[in-house]
Design a protein around this motif. Structure first.
Motif, mmCIF file in Angstrom:
data_model
loop_
_atom_site.group_PDB
_atom_site.id
_atom_site.type_symbol
_atom_site.label_atom_id
_atom_site.label_comp_id
_atom_site.label_asym_id
_atom_site.label_seq_id
_atom_site.Cartn_x
_atom_site.Cartn_y
_atom_site.Cartn_z
ATOM 1 N N PHE A 251 -5.716 -7.872 0.957
ATOM 2 C CA PHE A 251 -5.488 -8.566 0.208
ATOM 3 C C PHE A 251 -6.691 -9.508 -0.155
ATOM 4 O O PHE A 251 -6.835 -10.527 -1.132
ATOM 5 N N ARG A 272 -23.754 -20.208 1.502
ATOM 6 C CA ARG A 272 -24.501 -21.351 2.270
ATOM 7 C C ARG A 272 -25.169 -20.983 3.738
ATOM 8 O O ARG A 272 -26.202 -21.487 3.710
ATOM 9 N N GLU A 287 -20.632 -9.080 -1.999
ATOM 10 C CA GLU A 287 -19.062 -9.400 -1.355
ATOM 11 C C GLU A 287 -18.557 -8.169 -0.944
ATOM 12 O O GLU A 287 -18.574 -7.109 -1.785
ATOM 13 N N HIS B 41 -20.660 -26.087 -2.550
ATOM 14 C CA HIS B 41 -19.366 -26.048 -3.360
ATOM 15 C C HIS B 41 -19.392 -27.095 -4.376
ATOM 16 O O HIS B 41 -20.091 -27.985 -4.298
ATOM 17 N N TYR B 61 -18.143 -22.528 -4.038
ATOM 18 C CA TYR B 61 -16.667 -22.354 -4.549
ATOM 19 C C TYR B 61 -16.673 -23.430 -5.537
ATOM 20 O O TYR B 61 -17.403 -24.421 -5.638
ATOM 21 N N SER B 77 -24.930 -15.680 -8.124
ATOM 22 C CA SER B 77 -23.581 -15.367 -8.135
ATOM 23 C C SER B 77 -22.720 -16.705 -7.839
ATOM 24 O O SER B 77 -23.391 -17.659 -7.813
ATOM 25 N N PHE B 96 -22.628 -11.806 -9.529
ATOM 26 C CA PHE B 96 -20.964 -11.466 -9.361
ATOM 27 C C PHE B 96 -20.068 -12.733 -9.106
ATOM 28 O O PHE B 96 -21.014 -14.032 -9.017
ATOM 29 N N SER B 98 -16.929 -14.274 -7.161
ATOM 30 C CA SER B 98 -15.980 -14.356 -5.814
ATOM 31 C C SER B 98 -14.595 -14.338 -6.728
ATOM 32 O O SER B 98 -14.053 -14.292 -7.813
ATOM 33 N N ASN B 99 -13.567 -14.413 -5.512
ATOM 34 C CA ASN B 99 -12.128 -14.426 -6.135
ATOM 35 C C ASN B 99 -11.586 -15.564 -6.705
ATOM 36 O O ASN B 99 -12.383 -16.516 -7.043
ATOM 37 N N LEU B 118 -11.051 -10.425 -6.372
ATOM 38 C CA LEU B 118 -9.766 -10.297 -6.530
ATOM 39 C C LEU B 118 -9.116 -11.328 -7.240
ATOM 40 O O LEU B 118 -9.663 -12.606 -7.346
ATOM 41 N N ARG B 119 -8.000 -11.333 -8.007
ATOM 42 C CA ARG B 119 -7.348 -12.131 -8.616
ATOM 43 C C ARG B 119 -7.972 -13.044 -9.589
ATOM 44 O O ARG B 119 -7.932 -14.291 -9.824
ATOM 45 N N PHE B 138 -4.993 -7.589 -8.308
ATOM 46 C CA PHE B 138 -4.283 -8.518 -8.741
ATOM 47 C C PHE B 138 -4.809 -9.487 -9.784
ATOM 48 O O PHE B 138 -4.305 -10.758 -9.690
#
Lengths: 298, 230
Positions: A251, A272, A287, B41, B61, B77, B96, B98-99, B118-119, B138
């Motif tokens: 997942f 980071r 990733e 972040h 993030y 990214s 790219f 990430s999720n 994902l997601r 997902f």
């Protein structure tokens, strides 16, 4: 949470600086894991019949000199001891099984962190910067390493619960995530004669892979069994004598990012920790996909 | 146009973000460059004026989360949750993502040139998302409104429990989620797709090469046959 870092240095001349290259990576993961940190470093192998034992004493005032004398006297064996405060690496050609038994009998307070020909393990509670400073991580030399910063969510904050965990000689694992079936896995493996040191979920994953490999699986097959049996969230980074291996749960709940460069391969939970690596702008940054196995050899 | 540059190696991100949250009258029309983002972040979150912020590298993030009006370009990214809950404006990731890219986004346009994790577009509420590469599993879970264009492939469970969002995929779909089905592309949908391809720098890509997906609407109302499932 928790943070993971891995570094494999391909450029021969940079291997003497692996500690220096890694330090900002580990410190970069402090927010993800401020309570404990650990590092497995793969260096120059000792002679064929010799082994290195990473020992953790818990207190800074442990008398390593007396320990060394007692070891040589009672086992009538040559030993080299390299202490760093509460930790020491013992190198000896004496049979590993006999050394383990002797340690258990005479120094039960010592925690045996690892046995191997290349790998030393250091782990303790404290911030990543404190732990790195305690053991001079910055001065490490070697080909590859596996590090971890811990934010405990499922078991106690103690040195023994910190990562990396080992399952056999020159083999270690760190984990970001949590397993929901660690207790049932542990009960199952104990019936197979696998011994546990803690109630930590990562140790359960580590022992599971140890058990599969004992049953004849290679790492890839063992990890495929892991996808079926490990229930929970995980990014696992493993170190072997000549490789680093990485998997994420199906997942993709826990992060990982990879930088492949002509001189090195670096892995971390977040960018980071990779930002300060030399010439990172020219590395291939990506990733890893969930449920896929990535392996890099030295 | 004025351009002001910040170096995150020298200036704390909190100060940069506070400055970007200043009075719109003083900020409108200005452009900003953020050097050395180094995966930090929450860069350029909560913007609400007509500014253009360029992030010169990889963002961590939640970059450009909750964006309104502003345009944010990320030259590298983006970590998890880029442009999450965006209300309007444009967020452009050149690498790219990430999720959970564009999670719960209400409005505006999110362009990702590379792959998304994902997601992607989970619980999309009205924004448009164009992904130049492929998306992970997902994606578009419970997507309620908005348009989601994928030039590459989609992973498992695409559009599970989807409401009224439209999904357009050019590549392969590994599997569709519950209640998501292939739709016939009508003129209105084709126009939406054509416009989004043009806006996101894919003018040469033909809308005919896409398959449209949407809700079969079988989960909208309780079915007594399913009583045993609860």
């Amino acid at each position: 949470m928790c943070g993971i870092v891995g570094l494999l240095v391909k450029n021969q001349t940079m291997r003497d600086n692996i500690g220096e290259l890694m330090l900002p990576m580990l410190i970069g993961m402090t927010e993800r894991g401020p309570d404990s940190a650990g590092m497995a470093i793969f260096g120059t192998p000792v002679a064929n019949d010799a082994r290195k034992f990473s020992l953790y004493a818990g207190t800074d005032d442990f008398d390593w000199k007396q320990f060394e004398q007692a070891f040589e006297k009672s086992l009538n064996a040559q030993a080299k001891l390299e202490p760093k405060t509460n930790h020491a690496v013992l190198t000896t050609s004496h049979s590993p099984e006999k050394v383990k038994t002797w340690l258990k009998t005479h120094y039960p307070q010592l925690h045996l962190l690892s046995v191997g020909q290349l790998m030393d393990i250091y782990k303790d509670i404290g911030t990543p910067a404190q732990v790195a400073d305690r053991y001079d991580f910055e001065k490490f030399k070697g080909t590859h390493l596996v590090g971890h910063t811990r934010m405990a969510t499922e078991s106690a904050v103690t040195p023994a619960h910190a990562h990396p965990f080992t399952a056999g000689e020159d083999w270690c694992l760190v984990h970001n995530g949590s397993l929901s079936n660690a207790n049932s896995l542990r009960r199952k493996l104990q019936k197979e004669g696998i011994e546990f040191e803690t109630d930590n979920d990562t140790e359960a994953a580590c022992r599971f892979l140890q058990w599969r490999m004992r049953e004849g699986d290679d790492l890839e097959t063992a990890l495929n069994h892991g996808f079926d049996e490990l229930d929970g969230f995980y990014t696992l980074l493993m170190g072997t004598k000549n490789a680093l291996a990485l998997v994420r749960d199906p997942f993709g709940c826990k992060p990982a990012i990879i930088a492949e460069h002509d001189d090195y391969v670096a892995i971390a939970s977040e960018f980071r920790s990779l930002a300060h690596l030399p010439d990172i702008k020219n590395a291939k940054v990506f990733e890893p996909s969930p449920k896929e196995m990535y392996v890099w050899t030295i | 146009m004025d351009n002001i540059s910040f170096d995150l190696d020298k200036k704390p991100l909190r100060e940069v973000n506070q400055l970007l949250h200043g009075d719109a009258a003083g900020l409108n029309g200005k452009s900003f460059t953020i050097e050395n983002p180094n995966g930090a972040h929450s860069i350029a979150v909560g913007l609400k004026s007509d500014v253009h912020v360029t992030i010169k590298g990889h963002a961590g993030y939640y970059a450009a989360g909750m964006n309104q009006i502003a345009k944010v370009t990320i030259e590298g990214s983006a970590g998890s949750g880029v442009a999450e809950n965006m209300m309007s404006g444009v967020v452009h990731v050149k690498g790219f993502a990430s999720n959970a890219a564009g999670a719960t986004a209400n409005g505006g346009l999110l362009i990702i040139d590379g792959d998304a994790g994902l997601r992607c577009a989970i619980a999309l509420k009205g924004a448009d998302i164009v992904v130049g590469g492929s998306v992970g599993s997902f994606s578009a879970f419970m997507a309620q409104a908005g348009n989601f264009v994928i030039l590459g492939d989609a992973g498992e469970g695409l559009g599970d429990s989807i409401y009224e969002a439209k999904i357009f995929v050019r590549g392969k779909v590994k599997s569709l989620g519950a209640d998501c089905e292939v739709k016939t592309m009508d003129a209105e949908s084709k126009k939406i797709l054509t416009d989004l391809l043009a806006k996101s720098g894919h003018v040469d890509v033909k809308p005919e090469s896409f398959t449209q997906y949407g809700s079969a609407r079988t989960l909208y109302h309780f079915h007594v046959d399913n009583a045993g499932a609860y």
